[in-house]
Design an enzyme around this catalytic site. Structure first.
Site, mmCIF file in Angstrom:
data_model
loop_
_atom_site.group_PDB
_atom_site.id
_atom_site.type_symbol
_atom_site.label_atom_id
_atom_site.label_comp_id
_atom_site.label_asym_id
_atom_site.label_seq_id
_atom_site.Cartn_x
_atom_site.Cartn_y
_atom_site.Cartn_z
ATOM 1 N N SER A 1 -6.594 3.501 -8.331
ATOM 2 C CA SER A 1 -7.502 2.657 -9.120
ATOM 3 C C SER A 1 -6.761 1.577 -9.902
ATOM 4 O O SER A 1 -7.149 1.257 -11.039
ATOM 5 C CB SER A 1 -8.374 3.523 -10.037
ATOM 6 O OG SER A 1 -9.175 4.386 -9.261
ATOM 7 N N ASN B 1 -3.885 -1.642 0.685
ATOM 8 C CA ASN B 1 -4.360 -0.704 1.704
ATOM 9 C C ASN B 1 -5.845 -0.971 1.949
ATOM 10 O O ASN B 1 -6.689 -0.569 1.152
ATOM 11 C CB ASN B 1 -4.125 0.731 1.216
ATOM 12 C CG ASN B 1 -4.661 1.764 2.189
ATOM 13 O OD1 ASN B 1 -5.005 1.443 3.331
ATOM 14 N ND2 ASN B 1 -4.738 3.014 1.750
ATOM 15 N N GLY C 1 -9.570 5.802 -5.718
ATOM 16 C CA GLY C 1 -10.959 5.412 -5.447
ATOM 17 C C GLY C 1 -11.961 5.967 -6.433
ATOM 18 O O GLY C 1 -13.165 5.920 -6.194
ATOM 19 N N GLU D 1 0.737 8.630 -5.830
ATOM 20 C CA GLU D 1 -0.711 8.430 -5.900
ATOM 21 C C GLU D 1 -1.393 9.743 -6.267
ATOM 22 O O GLU D 1 -1.665 10.575 -5.390
ATOM 23 C CB GLU D 1 -1.235 7.958 -4.540
ATOM 24 C CG GLU D 1 -0.658 6.639 -4.089
ATOM 25 C CD GLU D 1 -1.621 5.892 -3.177
ATOM 26 O OE1 GLU D 1 -2.003 4.781 -3.539
ATOM 27 O OE2 GLU D 1 -2.004 6.443 -2.129
ATOM 28 N N GLU E 1 -5.580 10.647 1.880
ATOM 29 C CA GLU E 1 -6.789 10.751 2.705
ATOM 30 C C GLU E 1 -6.441 11.331 4.071
ATOM 31 O O GLU E 1 -7.261 12.004 4.689
ATOM 32 C CB GLU E 1 -7.461 9.364 2.812
ATOM 33 C CG GLU E 1 -8.129 9.005 1.485
ATOM 34 C CD GLU E 1 -8.374 7.532 1.259
ATOM 35 O OE1 GLU E 1 -8.238 6.738 2.209
ATOM 36 O OE2 GLU E 1 -8.695 7.159 0.112
ATOM 37 N N LYS F 1 -7.741 0.220 4.152
ATOM 38 C CA LYS F 1 -8.440 1.404 4.683
ATOM 39 C C LYS F 1 -9.358 1.001 5.853
ATOM 40 O O LYS F 1 -9.003 0.125 6.623
ATOM 41 C CB LYS F 1 -9.207 2.119 3.568
ATOM 42 C CG LYS F 1 -8.339 2.386 2.338
ATOM 43 C CD LYS F 1 -8.969 3.333 1.369
ATOM 44 C CE LYS F 1 -8.122 3.413 0.106
ATOM 45 N NZ LYS F 1 -8.465 4.516 -0.747
ATOM 46 N N HIS G 1 -0.634 9.253 3.391
ATOM 47 C CA HIS G 1 -1.697 8.950 2.430
ATOM 48 C C HIS G 1 -2.548 10.201 2.216
ATOM 49 O O HIS G 1 -2.815 10.944 3.169
ATOM 50 C CB HIS G 1 -2.557 7.783 2.937
ATOM 51 C CG HIS G 1 -3.454 7.241 1.874
ATOM 52 N ND1 HIS G 1 -4.629 7.866 1.519
ATOM 53 C CD2 HIS G 1 -3.335 6.163 1.060
ATOM 54 C CE1 HIS G 1 -5.193 7.185 0.530
ATOM 55 N NE2 HIS G 1 -4.431 6.138 0.235
#
Ligand code: PEP
Length: 252
Positions: A214, A9, A174, A168, A95, A11, A93
């Site tokens: 991560s 990904n 991150g 996730e 985010e 991003k 996702h």
């Protein structure tokens, strides 16, 4: 036997030249027995699809809308992704569930996107995961179960073959904090149980469940050796060809 799948990904990173360069460097990964999917920003999707064409590496969009066309400024449809060379779309996702000034994506909208994307022939990676506050309150399974049931509602048994789940934990994305292999395996086994109850045991055993949060070359092997972990969704480490290739190698 489930085939491993590693997603990269990217991003909101890269420029046209670096995107093409990274995609070209990753071409050899397409000839192994692990499926590899790259998720570049939309504007570079076609360049990346061209760069990996014929290699066996797949390309996907980082999101799509639930409608095919219309007055939705700034949005991209599943049809457009397909038209640009995508085989996959990443949906839900964290985010996207969390950001955007309070109008984060709901599981019901993600369900509409997923239904539409599968209908046009895309495969989908559906992300689910709990926040640190939810984990500390002992609500992880409730959160995962709710996200799965709402996001996957109404998907027919036949279409489940085109769905991959990415577990996730939001607190691991991150941040450099990774779930322990035992923690991740526990969540994956729970997710497989929910899938079994939504459809049947055959579908639960067939569905691939990736871990994301991560993942790096240094922790991939231990995570990927767990029974119910069928691959990884990789953010930061997918921007380095060497690091990403080492993760793919760990999955084989
Ligand atoms: C992700 O964005 O899906 C992700 C897992 O990011 P990172 O690997 O950087 O934690």
């Amino acid at each position: 036997m489930r085939k491993s799948i590693i997603g990269g990904n990217w991003k909101m990173n890269m420029r046209a030249s670096s995107a093409k360069e990274l995609a070209s460097a990753l071409r050899p990964l397409g000839s192994g027995d692990c499926e590899v999917v790259l998720f570049p920003p939309f504007v570079y999707l076609k360049d990346v699809a061209d760069a990996v064409r014929g290699s066996g590496v797949h390309v996907g969009g980082q999101n799509c809308h639930s409608e095919p066309d219309g007055a939705f400024t700034g949005e991209i449809s599943a049809e457009m992704l397909k038209d640009s060379g995508a085989d996959y779309v990443l949906l839900g996702h964290s985010e996207r569930r969390a950001y955007h000034d309070g109008w984060g994506e709901s599981s019901s909208w993600i369900n509409a996107k997923l239904t539409h994307a599968l209908g046009v022939g895309l495969k989908a990676i559906l992300c689910v995961g709990e926040t640190i506050a939810e984990r500390e309150a002992g609500r992880t399974n409730d959160v995962l179960g709710g996200q799965l049931r709402q996001s996957l509602a109404g998907i027919s048994a036949e279409r489940t073959i085109d769905v991959v789940i990415a577990y996730e934990p939001v607190w691991a994305i991150g941040t450099g904090k990774t779930a322990t292999p035992q923690m991740a395996e526990g969540a994956h086994a729970f997710i497989r149980g929910v899938i079994g109850r939504m459809w049947d045991e055959g579908i639960a055993q067939q569905m691939r469940i990736q871990y994301g949060g991560s993942v790096k070359a240094s922790n991939a092997r231990e995570l990927l050796s767990q029974t119910d972990i069928d691959g990884a969704l990789v953010g930061g480490a997918s921007l380095s060809a060497d690091e990403f290739a080492a993760i793919v190698k760990a999955a084989k």
